[in-house]
Write an enzyme that holds these catalytic residues in place. Structure first.
Site: not given
Ligand code: ADP
Ligand code: TRP
Length: 329
Positions: A111, A194, A197
């Protein structure tokens, strides 16, 4: 029966990575365990302190939890900031969290690199707040993706440290929960490792069928295999990974065989993949649409969730205060 705790930060709509990596696991375990699933709105403030979108984001995640199948009658579904006990436990745990170990956390270092203009104390102590979320219910098990493992390791460390300092056996050491053994990683279809967001490559639970088709058709591929059993490029590998997550095994096997004998047409694979993603997303999206404007229902759900979470949290904080030496006059 295990106590299970997990949450997702309310920083936007949920995508297939969140669904297959986290939410589907919550849903699969809610009937056999004592489950607390929450919306981590305090955690969202470490990077998204925006009053104009805060409530809407929480509301979206709440409806998406419910639309995807979390049952408020069997699980406690609550909003983190509705449970003030978490802030007290966070403060108390902070007294035993050392600056050096917080600064060394991978997510903090990451971060700092990305948000150099807002390196706040909340970001530094993010793992302590997460530990408070988990320890508040004295959880045995936490279903999260691989990226959260270091945070769980820190939670275990804070639990052990508390028990050692005060000579008690109060906090259990929580374990990560893995659906089917291995943690699943949903790939991005833009050639990015991956889906996420912040990667800007999400297929969302609220996307229309047309949006889904468009996103899948745009997925990165190559000119096609030119000899049998060729290694796949990143983009094609990601399409197959996605296929292995959403499609039947026969479909996957069919396209793999056609890749290996060079007869594959990526357009056909993408069409099939889009339809199989729609099969997962469409019913969820419809349920989300049904409950989205039902204020009374949403209010009832969060009230019930907060009540159940606070009962559990208050019992823990009361005991923590006693252990640490607070006494009523
Ligand atoms: P993002 O910010 O990408 O939406 P977060 O970091 O807030 O995701 O993650 C929320 C939950 O979703 C966590 O438990 C994370 O491990 C899971 N997660 C997010 N992206 C993925 C992905 N591409 N594959 C598997 N699990 C994911
Ligand atoms: N840090 C988690 C994430 O980014 C969200 C979270 C906050 C959480 N508190 C938690 C997850 C407690 C599990 C348990 O995904």
């Amino acid at each position: 029966m295990d106590t299970v705790v997990s949450g997702i930060r309310s920083t936007g709509n949920l995508h297939l990575g969140n669904y297959f990596g986290a939410l589907r696991n919550f849903i699969s375990m809610q009937h056999e365990n004592r489950c607390f699933f929450f919306i981590a709105d305090y955690h969202s403030l470490t990077t998204h302190p925006d009053p104009a979108s805060l409530h809407g984001n929480v509301r979206n995640v709440l409806t998406e939890y419910l639309g995807a199948g979390l049952d408020p009658e069997v699980s406690s579904i609550y909003i983190q900031s509705d449970v003030p006990e978490v802030t007290e436990l966070y403060l108390l745990l902070n007294m035993h969290a050392y600056i050096g170990e917080l600064q060394r956390t991978a997510s903090f270092k990451d971060k700092i690199r990305k948000h150099n203009d807002n390196v706040n104390a909340g970001l530094l102590t993010y793992p302590v707040l997460m530990a408070a979320d988990i320890l508040m219910h004295r959880a045995d098990c936490v279903p999260v993706g691989k990226d959260q493992e270091q945070h769980l390791e820190m939670t275990r460390k804070y639990a052990r440290r508390f028990n050692t300092i005060y000579g008690v056996d109060f906090f259990p050491e929580c374990q990560a929960y893995r659906f089917n053994g291995e943690p699943i990683k949903v790939p991005g279809l833009d050639g990015n490792g991956k889906m996420g967001k912040s990667e800007g490559n999400g297929i969302y639970l609220v996307d229309s069928d047309a949006d889904i088709r468009k996103k899948v058709m745009k997925a990165l591929t190559d000119g096609g295999p030119t000899e049998p059993n060729m290694p796949m490029c990143e983009g094609v590998k990601n399409l197959f990974t996605m296929l292995s997550i959403v499609s039947d095994k026969e479909v996957y096997d069919h396209f793999l065989a056609s890749y290996n004998d060079c007869t594959i047409r990526y357009g056909d694979l993408k069409k099939q993949l889009a339809e199989d993603i729609i099969k997962v997303v469409a019913p969820i999206r419809e349920r989300i649409a049904d409950i989205q404007s039902d204020d009374d229902y949403l209010r009832r759900v969060v009230r019930l969730g907060a009540e159940k979470a606070r009962e559990s949290a208050a019992a823990t904080v009361k005991e923590v205060r006693r252990i640490m030496g607070f006494k009523p006059f």
